[in-house]
Scaffold this motif. Structure first.
Motif, PDB file in Angstrom:
ATOM      1  N   GLY A  27       0.788  -1.224   0.000  1.00 18.94           N
ATOM      2  CA  GLY A  27       0.000   0.000   0.000  1.00 18.94           C
ATOM      3  C   GLY A  27       0.820   1.273   0.000  1.00 18.94           C
ATOM      4  O   GLY A  27       0.270   2.366  -0.223  1.00 18.94           O
ATOM      5  N   ILE A  28       2.128   1.183   0.228  1.00 19.76           N
ATOM      6  CA  ILE A  28       2.950   2.392   0.298  1.00 19.76           C
ATOM      7  C   ILE A  28       2.959   3.126  -1.040  1.00 19.76           C
ATOM      8  O   ILE A  28       2.974   4.361  -1.080  1.00 19.76           O
ATOM      9  N   GLY A  29       2.938   2.382  -2.143  1.00 26.90           N
ATOM     10  CA  GLY A  29       2.905   3.027  -3.455  1.00 26.90           C
ATOM     11  C   GLY A  29       1.649   3.849  -3.662  1.00 26.90           C
ATOM     12  O   GLY A  29       1.685   4.933  -4.257  1.00 26.90           O
ATOM     13  N   ILE A  30       0.523   3.358  -3.155  1.00 26.45           N
ATOM     14  CA  ILE A  30      -0.737   4.109  -3.243  1.00 26.45           C
ATOM     15  C   ILE A  30      -0.630   5.385  -2.426  1.00 26.45           C
ATOM     16  O   ILE A  30      -1.057   6.463  -2.855  1.00 26.45           O
ATOM     17  N   VAL A 178      -5.440   3.243   2.329  1.00 26.59           N
ATOM     18  CA  VAL A 178      -4.958   3.217   0.952  1.00 26.59           C
ATOM     19  C   VAL A 178      -6.034   2.717  -0.005  1.00 26.59           C
ATOM     20  O   VAL A 178      -5.920   2.890  -1.218  1.00 26.59           O
ATOM     21  N   TYR A 179      -7.087   2.107   0.514  1.00 32.50           N
ATOM     22  CA  TYR A 179      -8.228   1.764  -0.347  1.00 32.50           C
ATOM     23  C   TYR A 179      -8.938   3.037  -0.783  1.00 32.50           C
ATOM     24  O   TYR A 179      -9.296   3.183  -1.953  1.00 32.50           O
ATOM     25  N   HIS A 180      -9.129   3.968   0.133  1.00 26.03           N
ATOM     26  CA  HIS A 180      -9.811   5.232  -0.157  1.00 26.03           C
ATOM     27  C   HIS A 180      -8.776   6.263  -0.618  1.00 26.03           C
ATOM     28  O   HIS A 180      -8.525   7.271   0.046  1.00 26.03           O
ATOM     29  N   ALA A 181      -8.161   5.983  -1.765  1.00 26.97           N
ATOM     30  CA  ALA A 181      -7.002   6.760  -2.219  1.00 26.97           C
ATOM     31  C   ALA A 181      -7.336   8.217  -2.519  1.00 26.97           C
ATOM     32  O   ALA A 181      -6.563   9.122  -2.185  1.00 26.97           O
ATOM     33  N   SER A 204      -2.798   0.888   6.099  1.00 21.34           N
ATOM     34  CA  SER A 204      -2.331   0.179   4.917  1.00 21.34           C
ATOM     35  C   SER A 204      -2.261  -1.311   5.242  1.00 21.34           C
ATOM     36  O   SER A 204      -2.839  -1.782   6.215  1.00 21.34           O
ATOM     37  N   HIS A 205      -1.563  -2.078   4.441  1.00 20.67           N
ATOM     38  CA  HIS A 205      -1.491  -3.516   4.645  1.00 20.67           C
ATOM     39  C   HIS A 205      -0.090  -4.012   4.340  1.00 20.67           C
ATOM     40  O   HIS A 205       0.608  -3.475   3.489  1.00 20.67           O
TER      41      HIS A 205
END
Length: 278
Positions: A27-30, A178-181, A204-205
């Motif tokens: 998730g860090i990239g998001i 990170v889902y709700h970008a 994140s995950h």
């Protein structure tokens, strides 16, 4: 597509620092994408920004962005950031940390940066584990979950990062996932524009170290868990305690005004030189 290409070429060190070190699906990239979109909207020039991090998966993020950057020691990112801000108050200082970096070895620095209300933005990626160093439990590992150092079960209660920030004195506190970008873009933007100590906790995950051991599925399935368990602050206000039992709130959790440390420190410096306080 043209806008994405512009952001990549304007803000990333794409010609010398990629490919990155993060696991596929991390998730860090998001979070990085949301970060540069928000910075682009706020209008800060790249020379006005200093991005500082400590150690860990999240701590690698400043390596990839074309700002003034510091990659510091574990748990000490806020210490370096405080020095930068006091030496050059005109700079916009953004501190990137993981949950272990921020509230384990860096926990004392975190609560006192909030108490002082230094004009910094702290972004804390919470993936519930020490991902880079082998999957050990962190201060945010939930009760009952497994890690490489709690193979049977974690028996400690998890820190609530955002609630800790509010209690310690941060003037702006928000939580996103990170889902709700796209919503994360907006939270970052508001945090960057707020004077004083602002905090954005990003859920994140870590599917590699944490999700696999706890049989939480793929990176996509862990993001779907975020979707199903996150509740906006506005919606949560209409829900009872039982309905919120396995949920967490996202959105702006605190937004208030308090004296900013640099302003108060400037007054003391002026008085020490015999200049009357305004």
């Amino acid at each position: 597509m043209a806008e994405v290409t512009r952001l990549i070429h304007e803000y990333l060190r794409h010609d010398k620092k990629f490919p990155h070190v993060w696991c596929p699906g991390c998730g860090i990239g998001i979070m990085l994408g949301a970060l540069i979109r928000a910075i682009d909207r706020t209008g800060f020039s790249k020379d006005e920004i200093v991005m500082i991090s400590g150690i860990g998966c999240t701590g690698r993020l400043p390596v990839y962005v074309d700002f003034n950057t510091l990659h510091t020691t574990h748990g000490r990112a806020l210490t370096f950031a405080t020095g930068v801000k006091l030496a050059k108050p005109s700079l916009k200082v953004i501190v990137i940390m993981g949950d272990g970096d921020a509230v384990a070895i860096g926990g004392n620095h975190f609560i006192h940066a909030a108490r002082r209300n230094i004009d910094l933005t702290a972004i804390i990626l919470n993936n519930s584990v020490y991902g880079m160093t082998g999957g050990q439990f962190s201060p945010t590992t939930p009760y009952g979950m497994k890690t490489t150092t709690t193979m049977y079960s974690n028996v400690e209660q998890a820190f609530k990062i955002s609630e800790l920030a509010i209690t310690a004195g941060a003037v702006f506190v928000a939580r996103g996932t990170v889902y709700h970008a796209k919503e994360l873009d907006g939270l970052f933007e508001r945090a960057f524009l707020k004077r004083g100590f602002s905090v954005v906790e990003v859920i994140s995950h870590c599917h590699t170290q944490y999700g696999r051991l706890n049989r939480m599925g793929t990176a996509v399935e862990m993001m779907e868990w975020q979707r199903d368990h996150a509740v906006t602050v506005e919606k949560a206000a209409q829900m009872n305690e039982e309905e919120l039992r396995d949920k967490f709130k996202i959105g702006v959790l605190a937004d208030r005004e308090l004296p900013v440390f640099e302003d108060e420190y400037g007054k003391i410096r002026a008085m020490s030189r015999g200049i009357p306080a305004k």
